[in-house]
Design a protein around this motif. Sequence first.
Motif, mmCIF file in Angstrom:
data_model
loop_
_atom_site.group_PDB
_atom_site.id
_atom_site.type_symbol
_atom_site.label_atom_id
_atom_site.label_comp_id
_atom_site.label_asym_id
_atom_site.label_seq_id
_atom_site.Cartn_x
_atom_site.Cartn_y
_atom_site.Cartn_z
ATOM 1 N N CYS A 82 0.800 -1.116 -0.090
ATOM 2 C CA CYS A 82 0.040 -0.115 -0.097
ATOM 3 C C CYS A 82 0.732 1.290 -0.037
ATOM 4 O O CYS A 82 0.387 2.352 -0.222
ATOM 5 N N GLY A 83 2.051 1.170 0.143
ATOM 6 C CA GLY A 83 2.973 2.441 -0.046
ATOM 7 C C GLY A 83 3.126 2.970 1.426
ATOM 8 O O GLY A 83 2.705 2.431 2.382
ATOM 9 N N SER A 84 3.710 4.092 1.544
ATOM 10 C CA SER A 84 3.970 4.509 2.870
ATOM 11 C C SER A 84 3.291 6.020 3.004
ATOM 12 O O SER A 84 3.115 6.845 3.958
ATOM 13 N N LEU A 85 2.832 6.597 1.862
ATOM 14 C CA LEU A 85 1.981 7.875 1.992
ATOM 15 C C LEU A 85 0.731 7.824 2.466
ATOM 16 O O LEU A 85 -0.016 8.688 3.012
ATOM 17 N N TYR A 86 -0.195 6.753 2.259
ATOM 18 C CA TYR A 86 -1.405 6.479 2.733
ATOM 19 C C TYR A 86 -1.610 5.300 3.891
ATOM 20 O O TYR A 86 -0.872 4.258 3.917
ATOM 21 N N ASN A 87 -2.046 5.825 4.811
ATOM 22 C CA ASN A 87 -2.170 5.019 6.058
ATOM 23 C C ASN A 87 -3.562 3.999 5.787
ATOM 24 O O ASN A 87 -4.674 4.212 6.229
#
Length: 577
Positions: A82-87
């Motif tokens: 999910c990546g690191s920008l979106y929680n």
Amino acid sequence: MKELLTLQVGDFANFVGSHFWNFQDEVLGLAEDPNGDDVFWNSGLEMDTLYRIGETRHGVETYTPRLLALDLRGSLGAVRSCGSLYNKAPHGDSSSVTSWTGPISTFREEPITKNKFLQSLDEEHECLSDQSAKFFSVNQGSGQDHTYKQADQEIVQDLEDGVQFWTDYLKAHTHPSSLFEIQGAWNGVTPFQDFGCGRGWLSETTQAEEFQNRFRFFVEECDHLQGIQVIVDDSGGFSGVASDLLEGLMDDFGKSPFMLFTVRPPRIDVQSSSMKNSIVETLHDAVSFSKLSSLVDLVVPLQVPNFGRSELSRHLCIKESSFFHTSAVYAAAISNITLPFRMRNFGPSESYTLNIGSCDMGGMLRSLTWSSARKVAELATALPAPAVPGANESLDLTKLISLSPFGQSSVDESLSVEAIVFQGARLLGSKGRASIVDVVNSAYGSNRNRSKGVNFAHLAVSLCPLAIPLPFPKIFRSSVGHYGDILADGSIQKQVRSDVSSVPVVGRLKTSQVAIPYIKEKITDLQRFGISKASAGSSLLQQWGFPSEEACDLKESLLEMVAGFGGNMDTSTSDSD
């Protein structure tokens, strides 16, 4: 603006993709540096072509690649899908499942520790969110500068020694819909060595629908989609996966241009395999090429059998066994040859000061292919590019190094069409940056470039060089200067250097009869091992989903390609085998 969507399928394709996005991310970073070189903050490149603007649920603006990257489970290393920008909320545990009342066994694997580079990205992200920390980092003293340079060297060395996953060195933040792990197939566990292993893996589950929804999400937010650039690791099962995906996209998006780069890591094992394995590998190569090429507008095969023995080794020191190294060369060539797709359009007075040759993907593909059957291209490059000579001399473009597995043969060049892309050209003798006029005069004024009657389909020139990011492998020999100038013969200078900040690159994309022997080889292999009545691989083709009629269709599509290049194929013995 005309947007591009990038699709990466397979492990090595994603290794290439990580370098590709690092190049783009580096340009973005340098464009925001007020003390940096003005060639970057005035580059004439439209980065929104590749990137999308969005925001998190909390209203924080994001800038992420318009990307879909597919790989097996467990291939993302220490990075979350999910990546690191979106929680994004984590998956629920087994206690939330109420439909099962039997015993439950839990298998838990310790998370992979982030390497020094990924840790530095986390620290940088935290510092940028703190204005005081950001101010301090910009106003360092010389002693601190030395400390940070030493830290950078440690990061690079850590990557040289320990890259295991393509996410280990990916700078760009990704959207939660970008990273797609194939459920039920595990990296290093699930057999995925040939076309049949990957075909049907997604289409037989709901994952195909999920992929199409993600693809549609990126497409529908585009104003004017100019095309889809696809990078596929076709050395194994991912060619089957890509075949299914591209077939599924044709109904809804078939009118958009598709440009495919097939990439393969060098083969290190030279031990002879069994006859059965040899037949499987040969059929895989023939089926993969014929099927994938039939689904796109242009296919560019990239495969250098031995980097150490190629002309690339003159100024590059490449570890054959390192995906981190070999993928960097392919990524540099792809970034260069696709540069016209993200150039801004300028008026006549402006174009010769920043760049010329902006075009969209569809325009370039139409000029290169001539017809729907002429769809195989050779990609050649010079990394770093030779310097542009004086006003009365011309640059020899016939000595670019081919990255495609076509070999050398005498062809009718009157049927050849090529597109050439220069970026960041330097003047001979380390005299600095060459102007647009210098490059154009050198390219068009060369009798050597025109002696065989090659048709120029397109010429693009940009002052912006290829910016070398921090997580780039140490592959430049000491014969390459800080700005990519060629200082000495690399065959003598064996040491490598890590302070190269940018390099000039020239690439050539060419459709010609040089591809005919390669295509004919696939036809012969398909006929001999899969189609003829006594072939040992006919049952294997059926297992892969190609009964005799569909196998013959594959062969016919290859024959059409040969005819598209003005060649012929003797098929008189095909039915008697």
